[in-house]
Design an enzyme around this catalytic site. Structure first.
Site, mmCIF file in Angstrom:
data_model
loop_
_atom_site.group_PDB
_atom_site.id
_atom_site.type_symbol
_atom_site.label_atom_id
_atom_site.label_comp_id
_atom_site.label_asym_id
_atom_site.label_seq_id
_atom_site.Cartn_x
_atom_site.Cartn_y
_atom_site.Cartn_z
ATOM 1 N N HIS A 1 3.620 54.255 63.420
ATOM 2 C CA HIS A 1 3.792 55.642 63.847
ATOM 3 C C HIS A 1 2.599 56.037 64.701
ATOM 4 C CE1 HIS A 1 4.432 59.958 63.731
ATOM 5 N NE2 HIS A 1 5.670 59.676 63.388
ATOM 6 N N ASP B 1 12.237 56.416 59.751
ATOM 7 C CA ASP B 1 13.453 55.792 60.303
ATOM 8 C C ASP B 1 13.850 54.528 59.555
ATOM 9 O OD1 ASP B 1 12.060 57.042 63.114
ATOM 10 O OD2 ASP B 1 14.168 57.438 62.678
#
Ligand code: SDX
Length: 430
Positions: A307, A365
């Site tokens: 991320h 996700d």
């Protein structure tokens, strides 16, 4: 905001004081507004890794501590005690609603879920296998061709009506795309159902038999939508702000955000996670693919890991990880090999030095794609589900940007590395 100064010495020896600003929490920012005017230089930060694009009261993220707050409320508390419609009110209006405010807001959203019949006809023109994200961005963009009555972006009432229409109609548009892909008749929204229940019946109800509500699925979706509702200045939200900063029709700005979200490095990652699991195939291939992900010469990356901001763990992933494991455990063995592969891959990556050193942890996700699949939602619809949750964040940021009296059109500069000035040469002399 405080105004301590950052002192810089330019290459020519000039001392320059740049003011800093301090927010409620998080890093200070250095205001470089005078830099070019006084020193003739730009800053350079491809991908805006360390650049603040605006001030915002909406969402705070601390990537080191794994903190995510909507309007000051930790996402863990909202996930445990709130629901998506209440979180929508909070993000749009800045405060948790009282009972009357919540009931009125919920009723407004329920009563605006239908689409103009002309808009529904667009779906007759798409190929049966059109990607639902292509249909979502196209039909949302077309909303600017329908709603001429609320285009004064400086009118607060128009901004409310726009936000309510986006929240209310995106699920219906998403369901229409799903029904086109599945070759089934479109199912109209029902005002007697809540946001998630209505979405599920528009997706999975068929005329041939009564639809039995899956309350576990509705609860899972509500939690996923809360966790996806907003995330500060992420790629798609920054796209909505940039498109909206020109004064463009807000429906067009949201359509631009949908297109940005589609990319596999952003919201498209949940779909890419399932494609990756299919490519890996089974647990015997995990070592090979983890090695590919670590190989600089191999473009393969472990989708659902890493991320830009969270360098320890994504708090949303922590919240839905437990639910993901529960949903997998509750399945009747359907897709068991794929889910076992996902859980084994998670464990291998969490223990691998490369991923630990580079702070590449499973992100939201990784788990959301697995949950959507377990709920029977096709892979191609995963990013659409992300868009449904994030739609309120896009609206909240657009409203904040457009109602800021100091807002300017977004227009970054560049470092030019192209050809130096040269004269035109006639074609016969080239
Ligand atoms: C979302 O911004 C947001 O808030 C987004 C989001 C939201 O709610 O809006 O949180 C939603 O988009 C989550 C992220 C979903 N994307 C993926 O899962 C795709 C896989 N992840 C990577 O593409 C990547 O981790 C990013 C894009 C998410 C972050 O990339 P960065 O911050 O630009 O980091 P980077 O690409 O510079 O990577 C740093 C290092 C690199 O190695 P070095 O060049 O330093 O040697 O880590 C490596 C990368 O090669 N790396 C990976 C990796 N992600 C980064 N290596 C293997 N697998 C990965 N997934």
């Amino acid at each position: 905001m405080s105004n301590d100064a950052f002192r810089l010495i330019s290459p020519s020896g000039n001392e320059l004081e740049l003011p800093t600003h301090t927010g409620t929490t998080g890093p200070d920012v250095v205001d470089i507004g005078r830099l070019y005017r006084e020193q003739g230089v730009f800053t350079y930060d491809p991908g805006f890794v360390a650049t603040g694009s605006c001030k915002s009261d909406i969402t705070f993220i601390d990537g080191e501590e794994g903190v995510l707050m909507y309007r000051g409320y930790p996402v863990e508390q909202l996930a445990a005690h709130s629901n998506f419609i209440e979180v929508c009110y909070l993000l749009l209006y800045g405060e948790l609603p009282n009972t009357a405010e919540l009931d009125a807001f919920d009723s407004t959203i329920r009563r605006h879920t239908m689409l103009n019949e002309g808009m529904l006809k667009f779906f007759n023109g798409f190929r049966y296998d059109a990607h639902p994200m292509a249909m979502l961005s196209a039909v949302v963009g077309s909303m600017s061709a329908y709603y001429h009555d609320t285009t004064d972006v400086h009118n607060p009432e128009h901004r409310d009506i726009f936000s309510h229409r986006i929240l209310a109609k995106l699920p219906t548009i998403a369901a229409a795309a799903y029904k086109l892909n599945s070759g089934q008749p479109f199912v109209h929204p029902r005002n007697d159902l809540g946001y998630c229940e209505n979405l599920l019946q528009m997706f999975f109800a068929v005329p041939a038999e009564p639809y039995e509500m899956d309350t576990v699925a509705a609860e899972a979706l509500d939690l996923l939508f809360i966790l996806h509702a907003d995330h500060e200045q992420n790629c798609s939200t920054s796209t909505v702000r940039m498109a909206g900063s020109s004064g463009a029709n807000p429906y067009s700005a949201i359509a631009a955000g949908i297109s940005a979200l589609w990319g596999p490095a952003h919201g498209g990652a949940n779909e890419a996670v399932l494609e990756m699991l299919k490519e890996i195939g089974d647990t015997s291939q995990i070592k090979k693919y983890v090695a590919k992900a670590k190989d600089k010469d191999d473009p393969f990356r472990l989708m659902g890991f890493g991320h830009r901001v969270y360098k320890n763990f994504d708090p949303r992933a922590t919240i839905i990880r437990d639910m993901c494991h529960k949903v997998i455990a509750s399945l009747d063995g359907r897709d068991a090999p794929m889910f076992e592969l996902a859980l084994e891959l998670e464990q291998v990556a969490l223990k691998d030095d490369y991923f630990i050193e580079k702070n590449l942890y499973p992100n939201v996700d990784f788990y959301s794609g697995i949950i959507y699949r377990a709920l029977g939602i096709p892979t191609s619809m995963f990013t659409v589900m992300f868009a449904l949750g994030r739609s309120v964040g896009w609206c909240a940021h657009w409203r904040e940007m457009i109602s800021d009296p100091h807002a300017k059109i977004s227009r970054p500069r560049q470092l030019y590395t192209g050809a130096a000035k040269r004269d035109y040469i006639a074609v016969e002399k080239r």
